[in-house]
Each structure stands twice: as C-alpha cells, then as structure tokens.
Write a protein that holds these residues in place. Structure first.
Motif, PDB file in Angstrom:
ATOM      1  N   GLU A 118      44.153  17.796   8.044  1.00 41.66           N
ATOM      2  CA  GLU A 118      45.352  18.531   7.630  1.00 41.66           C
ATOM      3  C   GLU A 118      45.338  19.974   8.101  1.00 41.66           C
ATOM      4  N   ILE A 119      44.169  20.612   8.098  1.00 38.18           N
ATOM      5  CA  ILE A 119      44.134  22.040   8.462  1.00 38.18           C
ATOM      6  C   ILE A 119      44.371  22.250   9.955  1.00 38.18           C
ATOM      7  N   LYS A 120      44.093  21.234  10.751  1.00 38.16           N
ATOM      8  CA  LYS A 120      44.353  21.333  12.190  1.00 38.16           C
ATOM      9  C   LYS A 120      45.848  21.453  12.491  1.00 38.16           C
TER      10      LYS A 120
ATOM     11  N   LEU B  85      39.819  31.237   4.678  1.00 38.15           N
ATOM     12  CA  LEU B  85      38.989  30.289   3.940  1.00 38.15           C
ATOM     13  C   LEU B  85      37.948  31.070   3.146  1.00 38.15           C
ATOM     14  N   ILE B  86      37.982  30.922   1.824  1.00 38.25           N
ATOM     15  CA  ILE B  86      37.080  31.686   0.956  1.00 38.25           C
ATOM     16  C   ILE B  86      36.224  30.746   0.119  1.00 38.25           C
TER      17      ILE B  86
ATOM     18  N   SER C  44      29.669  26.291   0.023  1.00 32.74           N
ATOM     19  CA  SER C  44      30.288  27.074   1.090  1.00 32.74           C
ATOM     20  C   SER C  44      30.315  26.314   2.415  1.00 32.74           C
ATOM     21  N   THR C  45      29.482  25.287   2.537  1.00 32.56           N
ATOM     22  CA  THR C  45      29.511  24.483   3.764  1.00 32.56           C
ATOM     23  C   THR C  45      30.854  23.774   3.945  1.00 32.56           C
TER      24      THR C  45
ATOM     25  N   LEU D  70      35.947  23.441   7.366  1.00 31.34           N
ATOM     26  CA  LEU D  70      37.363  23.733   7.613  1.00 31.34           C
ATOM     27  C   LEU D  70      37.510  24.748   8.747  1.00 31.34           C
ATOM     28  N   HIS D  71      36.599  25.702   8.777  1.00 33.56           N
ATOM     29  CA  HIS D  71      36.632  26.732   9.824  1.00 33.56           C
ATOM     30  C   HIS D  71      36.400  26.117  11.199  1.00 33.56           C
ATOM     31  N   VAL D  72      35.493  25.159  11.282  1.00 36.89           N
ATOM     32  CA  VAL D  72      35.233  24.461  12.538  1.00 36.89           C
ATOM     33  C   VAL D  72      36.451  23.627  12.938  1.00 36.89           C
ATOM     34  N   ALA D  73      37.089  23.015  11.946  1.00 36.85           N
ATOM     35  CA  ALA D  73      38.265  22.165  12.218  1.00 36.85           C
ATOM     36  C   ALA D  73      39.433  22.978  12.753  1.00 36.85           C
ATOM     37  N   ASN D  74      39.566  24.230  12.283  1.00 38.00           N
ATOM     38  CA  ASN D  74      40.611  25.123  12.795  1.00 38.00           C
ATOM     39  C   ASN D  74      39.949  26.459  13.124  1.00 38.00           C
ATOM     40  N   SER D  75      39.557  26.609  14.360  1.00 41.19           N
ATOM     41  CA  SER D  75      38.766  27.772  14.778  1.00 41.19           C
ATOM     42  C   SER D  75      39.532  29.089  14.699  1.00 41.19           C
TER      43      SER D  75
END
Length: 311
Positions: free
Chosen positions: A230-232, A240-241, A251-252, A257-262
C-alpha cells in the motif's frame, strides 16, 4: 560558516516551536458515526494546515484512550502540542463508539474498509470547507494502515505513527511467539484459514480474543492489506515514526516501510514507546499505558511539526 548557519537555523526553529500560541478546541460531527475534536490555533489563516489523527486498534477513542483500561491521553496530548505550534488537528472517535451509544454495534458486521471509508469521509468533510492549505493524514498503529489506504489521491501528506510494516497476521504471530511458542504454533493454522477468506471454529480459549467468531470477518478484511504494498502507491510526502521502546510494533517495521517507499522520511525516536511516552526504565513501559498525566515525548511533536510545515 555553513555549520554556524545550521546551528543558527536550528536555534530559530527550536525557539519558534517553544513559543506556544493560544489554541482552542471544538466538537465536530462529520456524520452520525464520526464525531471528534478539532484543536486549532486561535488564528487560522489560509496557510494553516490540518492533521487528521486516526486512532489505533480496538475501542480506542479520539484521545488515544481505550475502554479496556488504557487511559493515557496520547492522541490528545499530541493534538494539543501540534495546535500549540500553529497546526490544526482533528482527532475523532471510531464509529464503534457511536454504535455502542446507539446500541447498534454488531462486531461481526464490521470490516476494515468501514474504517478506511470513515477516514475518507473525514478528509472530504474538511476539503469541502476549503479552510486549510494542506491536509495530512497521521495514523497510529492500526490507524496507520487505515490512513495509508485512505490517503491515496486524497491527502497532501501521510504520517505513520508506530504503524506495522507487515500484514497483521505476521505482527500478531510475532507477539504471540514472544509470549509462548505453543500459542504461536496454535495460531498459525487459524491465520492460514483467515488469509484464505475462511472462518473456522476456534477451540483454544487462549486465542479467543483474536479468533472469536464475531471478530473473524473483520480479521479477514484486515489481513488482506499489506502495508509494504500500500505504501508504494503513495507519491505524497511520507513520514515514518517509531520509537526504540515500542514493545508492540518494533522500529524494524518502520524500516520495512521505508525500504518499500524509498522517498519516505524515517525517524526513530530514542526511548519513545508505542503510545508516544518517554521510557527510561523498562518497568515503566506498561505503566505508562494507564497514566493520563504523563506527556508525550517532545521530540515527537517537534518532528511532526517540522514535517507538516515543510509540506
């Protein structure tokens, strides 16, 4: 000279955030199912931005408090802090509260899409007012996924507050495994059925809260949403917090999510737990869930303020 300028700029930003402005709050009824509180700076201009807060799972209200005993005012304190920095915030009760009051709540008819549509209705309500320059969705825990889906093509920014980076079955299996490997193994078969869209008879009383008959349809509707997928889809600014003391969503998950949407921005706040409280002694973590006076960690308010004002 560059370093001196950066230090000066940081001082100006920090100083401006510390100068709290006057705020007010008012009850807002979006529709018969959605009621909430709008926290605003006293002076709202055509540059004022609005953050819509979406609460986490279960019977959690606009203040971040649960009817199951967790009175901590997490969302209320966050909203007040942002309003004090010149940002309007609307935090609302989930539809189940209106349904409980009207005695129309039927758990087996609830679906994850109900909460997504409610969030979209809230966005539409404020968009039609044409009062705010930008609208940002900020969802907590389960609300992070709800907001993530609702934000597509509707919002100007998105914030995940301790949102999972995996499907809910993976998160729950991990939590169960931390309690007991036997419980995790017992739950695995149940989740397999739910992922196939099938309900089943739960014979394990230890898993009744997850697999009771009336909640299985909701789990089926929730489990099909993968946060990394979905985040892509989002092309708006993303923050992202998560916190290092979060014992529910590590936190992983934010890192996934950060990797999914750089293009997203990742912020891991030291010593912040799942409900935004600062924890320096591990024994105080669970206690904070029932402490209505403990404030949210200031770094969260400052981080959100900086993000919202940058949009």
């Amino acid at each position: 000279m560059k370093n001196l300028f950066q230090i000066f700029l940081l001082f100006i930003i920090t100083f401006s955030y510390s100068q709290k402005i006057k705020t007010n709050s008012q009850e807002i009824e979006v529709n018969s199912l959605i009621k909430g509180t709008l926290f605003s700076p006293e002076e709202v201009t055509n540059k004022t931005k609005l953050v819509i807060l979406i609460a986490g799972s279960g019977p959690t209200n606009r203040s971040g408090n649960s009817t199951m005993g967790g009175i901590n005012n997490s969302l209320k304190f966050l909203a007040e802090g942002l309003a004090g920095n010149g940002i309007a915030v609307f935090s609302y009760d989930k539809r189940i509260f209106a349904q409980m009051i009207a005695k129309t709540l039927d758990e087996k008819t609830l679906s994850f899409e109900d909460f997504i549509n409610d969030a979209k209705d809230v966005i539409t309500y404020f968009k039609l007012q044409k009062k705010y320059s930008k609208i940002i969705i900020a969802g907590h825990s389960e609300g992070a996924l709800i907001g993530m889906v609702a934000a597509l093509n509707t919002a100007d920014g998105y914030v995940s507050l301790a949102g999972a980076g995996r499907c809910i079955d993976e998160v729950l299996l991990e939590q169960l495994g931390n309690q007991s490997p036997k419980m995790k193994n017992a739950a695995q078969e149940g989740f397999t059925s739910l992922k196939e869209g099938k309900t089943f008879e739960n014979k394990n009383p230890m898993l009744a809260s997850i697999f009771r008959e009336s909640v299985q349809p909701y789990m089926i509707s929730w489990i099909k949403y993968n946060p990394q997928v979905e985040i892509k889809k989002l092309t708006i600014p993303i923050l992202l917090i998560n916190g290092t003391k979060d014992i529910q969503v590590p936190s992983t998950d934010a890192e996934l999510l950060h990797v999914a949407n750089s293009k997203s921005e990742l912020k891991i706040i030291e010593n912040m737990n799942h409900i935004f409280k600062e924890i320096t002694v591990d024994e105080d973590n669970l206690k904070s869930y029932s402490d209505p006076k403990l404030p949210v960690i200031p770094e969260l308010i400052n981080t959100l303020t900086t993000f919202v004002k940058s949009i």
